[in-house]
Design a protein around this motif. Structure first.
Motif: not given
Length: 131
Positions: A43-60
């Motif tokens: 669950a941690e792996e999936i959650f981390e992967e799926n929150t990369r964009l909200p956690a880093n909104p300015l990343a390309s």
């Protein structure tokens, strides 16, 4: 968080792709699908992967794979803070968080101004007589 839970109101949030085997504790089974709860690690792996964009909104888009998302542990203090503001007792907060003492829990259990105002209003004898 509401976007991540997709309007689920009960049962485990992160589920396996298969039905729960016989003997699985009821709390680990989704009442709607019959599927079982994922392990914390998966669950941690999936959650981390799926929150990369909200956690880093300015990343390309090219760099998002190299970024980190949120952790499940980050959700724990939020849940404790909401429970504390909602009036959950200290012993229940200690049991739920698995903290050994109130001193280790107190940083999460700091009610906001609105929660304090609700508490004061509910304890006001004059207000109770008016209602």
């Amino acid at each position: 968080m509401p976007r991540l839970i997709a309007r689920r109101t009960r049962g485990p949030l992160f589920l396996t792709g298969r039905k729960a085997p016989a003997g699985t504790p009821t709390l680990d089974v989704c009442p709607e699908t019959g599927r079982t709860r994922l392990s914390y690690r998966r669950a941690e792996e999936i959650f981390e992967e799926n929150t990369r964009l909200p956690a880093n909104p300015l990343a390309s888009p090219e760099d998002i794979e190299d970024q980190s998302g949120w952790t499940l542990h980050r959700l724990r203090p939020s849940a404790l803070a909401h429970d504390a503001e909602g009036g959950t007792s200290t012993p229940m907060l200690l049991a739920r968080s698995r903290h050994a003492s109130f001193r280790s829990l107190e940083r999460y259990a700091r009610p906001g101004a609105d929660a304090v105002a609700r508490h004061v209003a509910s304890a006001d004898p004059a207000a109770r007589r008016r209602s």
